[in-house]
Design a protein around this motif. Structure first.
Motif, PDB file in Angstrom:
ATOM      1  N   MET A 158      32.528 -18.143 100.271  1.00 51.42           N
ATOM      2  CA  MET A 158      31.522 -17.293  99.661  1.00 51.42           C
ATOM      3  C   MET A 158      31.154 -16.174 100.635  1.00 51.42           C
ATOM      4  N   ALA A 159      30.882 -15.003 100.060  1.00 51.42           N
ATOM      5  CA  ALA A 159      30.554 -13.834 100.875  1.00 51.42           C
ATOM      6  C   ALA A 159      29.186 -13.985 101.527  1.00 51.42           C
ATOM      7  N   ASN A 160      29.050 -13.473 102.740  1.00 54.27           N
ATOM      8  CA  ASN A 160      27.785 -13.526 103.473  1.00 54.27           C
ATOM      9  C   ASN A 160      27.041 -12.198 103.444  1.00 54.27           C
ATOM     10  N   ILE A 161      27.772 -11.106 103.354  1.00 49.74           N
ATOM     11  CA  ILE A 161      27.175  -9.777 103.399  1.00 49.74           C
ATOM     12  C   ILE A 161      26.575  -9.445 102.036  1.00 49.74           C
ATOM     13  N   LYS A 162      25.427  -8.804 102.048  1.00 48.66           N
ATOM     14  CA  LYS A 162      24.688  -8.523 100.818  1.00 48.66           C
ATOM     15  C   LYS A 162      25.517  -7.703  99.825  1.00 48.66           C
ATOM     16  N   SER A 163      26.214  -6.686 100.306  1.00 55.05           N
ATOM     17  CA  SER A 163      27.019  -5.842  99.422  1.00 55.05           C
ATOM     18  C   SER A 163      28.199  -6.616  98.837  1.00 55.05           C
ATOM     19  N   ALA A 164      28.756  -7.533  99.616  1.00 57.29           N
ATOM     20  CA  ALA A 164      29.873  -8.344  99.131  1.00 57.29           C
ATOM     21  C   ALA A 164      29.393  -9.338  98.076  1.00 57.29           C
ATOM     22  N   ILE A 165      28.183  -9.874  98.271  1.00 57.93           N
ATOM     23  CA  ILE A 165      27.606 -10.789  97.277  1.00 57.93           C
ATOM     24  C   ILE A 165      27.383 -10.046  95.956  1.00 57.93           C
ATOM     25  N   LYS A 166      26.869  -8.818  96.065  1.00 55.51           N
ATOM     26  CA  LYS A 166      26.637  -8.010  94.869  1.00 55.51           C
ATOM     27  C   LYS A 166      27.965  -7.678  94.188  1.00 55.51           C
ATOM     28  N   ARG A 167      28.977  -7.363  94.972  1.00 52.73           N
ATOM     29  CA  ARG A 167      30.290  -7.030  94.414  1.00 52.73           C
ATOM     30  C   ARG A 167      30.870  -8.209  93.645  1.00 52.73           C
ATOM     31  N   VAL A 168      30.728  -9.411  94.173  1.00 53.92           N
ATOM     32  CA  VAL A 168      31.213 -10.622  93.495  1.00 53.92           C
ATOM     33  C   VAL A 168      30.488 -10.793  92.171  1.00 53.92           C
ATOM     34  N   ARG A 169      29.159 -10.606  92.202  1.00 57.77           N
ATOM     35  CA  ARG A 169      28.367 -10.757  90.984  1.00 57.77           C
ATOM     36  C   ARG A 169      28.771  -9.720  89.922  1.00 57.77           C
ATOM     37  N   LEU A 170      28.940  -8.478  90.353  1.00 60.11           N
ATOM     38  CA  LEU A 170      29.330  -7.424  89.410  1.00 60.11           C
ATOM     39  C   LEU A 170      30.721  -7.683  88.825  1.00 60.11           C
ATOM     40  N   ASN A 171      31.639  -8.161  89.671  1.00 62.08           N
ATOM     41  CA  ASN A 171      32.980  -8.477  89.181  1.00 62.08           C
ATOM     42  C   ASN A 171      32.933  -9.574  88.129  1.00 62.08           C
ATOM     43  N   GLN A 172      32.099 -10.578  88.347  1.00 60.09           N
ATOM     44  CA  GLN A 172      31.965 -11.665  87.370  1.00 60.09           C
ATOM     45  C   GLN A 172      31.355 -11.154  86.066  1.00 60.09           C
ATOM     46  N   ASP A 173      30.362 -10.286  86.173  1.00 60.49           N
ATOM     47  CA  ASP A 173      29.729  -9.719  84.977  1.00 60.49           C
ATOM     48  C   ASP A 173      30.719  -8.879  84.174  1.00 60.49           C
ATOM     49  N   ARG A 174      31.477  -8.056  84.884  1.00 63.85           N
ATOM     50  CA  ARG A 174      32.455  -7.214  84.194  1.00 63.85           C
ATOM     51  C   ARG A 174      33.556  -8.059  83.560  1.00 63.85           C
ATOM     52  N   HIS A 175      33.970  -9.101  84.263  1.00 58.66           N
ATOM     53  CA  HIS A 175      34.998  -9.989  83.722  1.00 58.66           C
ATOM     54  C   HIS A 175      34.505 -10.651  82.433  1.00 58.66           C
ATOM     55  N   ALA A 176      33.234 -11.045  82.425  1.00 58.66           N
ATOM     56  CA  ALA A 176      32.660 -11.684  81.244  1.00 58.66           C
ATOM     57  C   ALA A 176      32.631 -10.735  80.050  1.00 58.66           C
ATOM     58  N   LEU A 177      32.472  -9.441  80.300  1.00 53.44           N
ATOM     59  CA  LEU A 177      32.461  -8.467  79.217  1.00 53.44           C
ATOM     60  C   LEU A 177      33.870  -8.058  78.788  1.00 53.44           C
ATOM     61  N   ASN A 178      34.790  -7.990  79.745  1.00 50.98           N
ATOM     62  CA  ASN A 178      36.139  -7.509  79.461  1.00 50.98           C
ATOM     63  C   ASN A 178      37.042  -8.572  78.850  1.00 50.98           C
ATOM     64  N   ALA A 179      36.851  -9.820  79.214  1.00 52.35           N
ATOM     65  CA  ALA A 179      37.757 -10.890  78.791  1.00 52.35           C
ATOM     66  C   ALA A 179      37.853 -11.027  77.274  1.00 52.35           C
ATOM     67  N   PRO A 180      36.743 -11.030  76.520  1.00 47.56           N
ATOM     68  CA  PRO A 180      36.874 -11.172  75.062  1.00 47.56           C
ATOM     69  C   PRO A 180      37.599  -9.999  74.409  1.00 47.56           C
ATOM     70  N   VAL A 181      37.402  -8.798  74.934  1.00 51.33           N
ATOM     71  CA  VAL A 181      38.072  -7.622  74.367  1.00 51.33           C
ATOM     72  C   VAL A 181      39.577  -7.726  74.580  1.00 51.33           C
ATOM     73  N   LYS A 182      39.962  -8.123  75.795  1.00 50.07           N
ATOM     74  CA  LYS A 182      41.382  -8.248  76.123  1.00 50.07           C
ATOM     75  C   LYS A 182      42.025  -9.382  75.326  1.00 50.07           C
ATOM     76  N   SER A 183      41.306 -10.477  75.161  1.00 50.86           N
ATOM     77  CA  SER A 183      41.809 -11.613  74.401  1.00 50.86           C
ATOM     78  C   SER A 183      42.020 -11.249  72.937  1.00 50.86           C
TER      79      SER A 183
END
Length: 88
Positions: A1-26
């Protein structure tokens, strides 16, 4: 798991975007498979109807930036070519 604040935010944003993009792609992939199965069954009439729906889904994925423009154009071109050969 990321320790740096910006890296933690990046992980969270990637998960959020994946959650929105996955149904469209499917949904896009499902529609493409539906057209391909109708082509293999030699069902030209239903394949044309399914092709228009698949093209709409591909265009929407391109618009949202989920797939690249050239990739979507290539998929649309190949599907259209197969449906046209089927009806010819």
């Amino acid at each position: 798991m990321a320790n740096i604040k910006s890296a933690i935010k990046r992980v969270r944003l990637n998960q959020d975007r994946h959650a929105l993009n996955a149904p469209v792609k499917s949904e896009m992939r499902t529609n493409i498979k539906r057209v391909e199965s109708l082509i293999s069954e030699n069902n030209a009439a239903e394949a044309k109807v399914a092709l228009t729906q698949a093209i709409k889904k591909i265009d929407k994925a391109i618009q949202k930036g989920i797939i690249h423009q050239n990739s979507g154009d290539r998929q649309k071109s190949r599907l259209t070519k197969q449906v046209n050969q089927l009806s010819a």
